[in-house]
Design a protein around this motif. Structure first.
Motif, short mmCIF file in Angstrom:
data_model
loop_
_atom_site.label_atom_id
_atom_site.label_comp_id
_atom_site.label_asym_id
_atom_site.label_seq_id
_atom_site.Cartn_x
_atom_site.Cartn_y
_atom_site.Cartn_z
N THR A 146 -34.39 -11.58 -22.57
CA THR A 146 -35.01 -12.83 -22.97
C THR A 146 -35.46 -12.67 -24.42
O THR A 146 -35.07 -11.72 -25.08
N ASN A 148 -38.76 -13.48 -27.46
CA ASN A 148 -39.97 -14.05 -28.09
C ASN A 148 -41.14 -14.34 -27.16
O ASN A 148 -42.15 -14.89 -27.62
N GLU A 149 -41.05 -14.02 -25.87
CA GLU A 149 -42.20 -14.19 -24.99
C GLU A 149 -42.14 -13.14 -23.89
O GLU A 149 -41.20 -13.11 -23.09
N MET A 217 -44.28 -13.61 -31.74
CA MET A 217 -43.97 -13.80 -30.33
C MET A 217 -45.28 -13.80 -29.54
O MET A 217 -46.34 -13.60 -30.13
N TRP A 230 -42.45 -14.21 -12.59
CA TRP A 230 -41.77 -14.32 -13.89
C TRP A 230 -40.55 -13.39 -13.92
O TRP A 230 -39.46 -13.78 -14.34
N GLN A 234 -36.78 -14.70 -14.35
CA GLN A 234 -36.01 -14.28 -15.53
C GLN A 234 -34.74 -13.53 -15.13
O GLN A 234 -33.74 -13.57 -15.83
N ARG A 283 -40.28 -20.94 -22.02
CA ARG A 283 -41.04 -20.34 -23.14
C ARG A 283 -41.95 -21.37 -23.78
O ARG A 283 -41.64 -22.55 -23.81
N ARG A 284 -43.04 -20.87 -24.32
CA ARG A 284 -44.03 -21.76 -24.93
C ARG A 284 -43.59 -22.26 -26.30
O ARG A 284 -43.91 -23.37 -26.70
N ASN A 293 -42.59 -25.59 -27.91
CA ASN A 293 -41.32 -25.95 -27.25
C ASN A 293 -41.42 -27.35 -26.64
O ASN A 293 -41.71 -27.51 -25.46
#
Ligand code: CUA
Length: 335
Positions: A146, A148-149, A217, A230, A234, A283-284, A293
């Motif tokens: 994944t 950046n988060e 991030m 999560w 994912q 993702r935020r 986002n």
């Protein structure tokens, strides 16, 4: 009329506003951040005391009235040498050696994560200018990728293996741990732990080019159950299109240059030049912390990310408005 009190109040508000950030160098949550912040506080206090004493001595020397110089006073010169040796060599040496001792203690306590209560390992690869995150199992086998988060469970240790795909970057979560460089061709290890749930900002702390300041991030600390959820979501492939619009979006994505750089697991899009988009909607932020986002921001980013984050690798996309709309619709469903 602006009174003196108003001016002081305005200054105080400005200074406090600067402190009210998502992260702060001397605040900390969990090991190893707490140990490192403690060391930072010790250095700050010792440094401040030294500055105050030196400034006081300097002012005393400047403003003290002296008697006229006596050319025969040999003992005065001897006292001066003693002052310089004591204040300039012995005292600094004692202070620096003592601080070095504390640095060694902190280094040894933060070098290795505790062996119990570990919630696994993530590989983090720095790119200009975003973060690739790979979950690996205990044998080092990749589980999912994944960007950046990163999610972590509160109160548990997470191991990080840091490297870079291009230039030197540096991984820094001011609230959780000190900086560790990401160096091409080398794997550096770090570990983080959060005591409280929350979203902790990560900054790149090594100048890496034009968008160094926009290489951020988030670390999301949550309950163990949420973290497991999560991980499971994912690991799964992207949800198949649910509506005709989403199907048109997937087709447009696969038929456009988007698919030459991005991967959406479970679809024909399998390139790994840019961030993995399999669960983009979860993702935020987008663009490595560039924008929240939202549908509008995502449309703007896909149309021409160069106006938002100039110099990034993704070129402007000249998509038909119907294709752009469909792609945003599809990506917006990829939770
Ligand atoms: Cu990456 Cu600075």
């Amino acid at each position: 009329m602006i009174t003196r009190r108003t001016r002081i109040a305005a200054l105080a508000v400005t200074i406090l506003a600067a402190c009210r950030r998502a992260s702060f160098v001397l605040s900390s949550s969990g090991e190893p951040g707490r140990d490192e912040a403690g060391l930072g506080r010790l250095f700050t206090i010792v440094g401040m005391v030294v500055v105050i004493i030196v400034a006081a001595l300097l002012l005393t020397a400047i403003f003290r009235r002296r008697p006229p110089a006596d050319p025969n006073a040999i003992d005065r010169r001897g006292r001066g040498t003693l002052w310089i040796l004591t204040g300039g060599v012995v005292v600094p040496a004692v202070i620096l050696v003592t601080l070095f001792f504390f640095v060694l203690i902190t280094l040894s306590t933060t070098a290795q994560p505790p062996y119990s209560n570990v919630a696994g390992t993530f590989e983090i690869v720095g790119h200009r200018w975003w973060w690739e995150i790979r979950r690996v199992d205990d044998t080092g086998r990749p589980q999912f990728v994944t960007a950046n988060e990163l999610h972590i469970p509160v109160g548990r240790t997470v191991r990080l293996h840091l490297s870079s795909a291009d230039v030197i970057h540096s991984f820094w979560v001011p609230d959780l741990a000190g900086k560790t460089d990401l160096i091409p061709g080398q794997i550096n290890t770090a570990w983080i732990e959060a005591e409280k749930p929350g979203v902790y900002a990560v900054h790149c702390a090594e100048y890496c080019g034009m968008q160094h300041a926009n290489m951020s991030m988030s670390v999301v600390a949550e309950s163990d159950a949420e973290f497991q959820q999560w991980l499971a979501s994912q690991t799964a492939d992207a949800k198949p299109p649910q509506t005709d619009d989403e199907q048109r979006g997937l087709d447009a994505f696969v038929g456009s240059p988007c698919a030459s750089c991005h991967q959406i697991r479970g679809t024909p899009a399998a390139a790994i030049v840019g961030p993995d988009l399999t669960h983009l909607a979860a993702r935020r932020m987008i663009g490595a912390g560039a924008l929240p986002n939202t549908v509008g921001n995502l449309s703007g980013w896909i149309s021409n990310s160069q106006t938002i984050k100039p110099g990034n690798v993704m070129p402007a996309m000249y998509l038909k408005p119907t294709d752009l709309h469909a792609i945003v619709e599809y990506l917006g469903g990829l939770k």
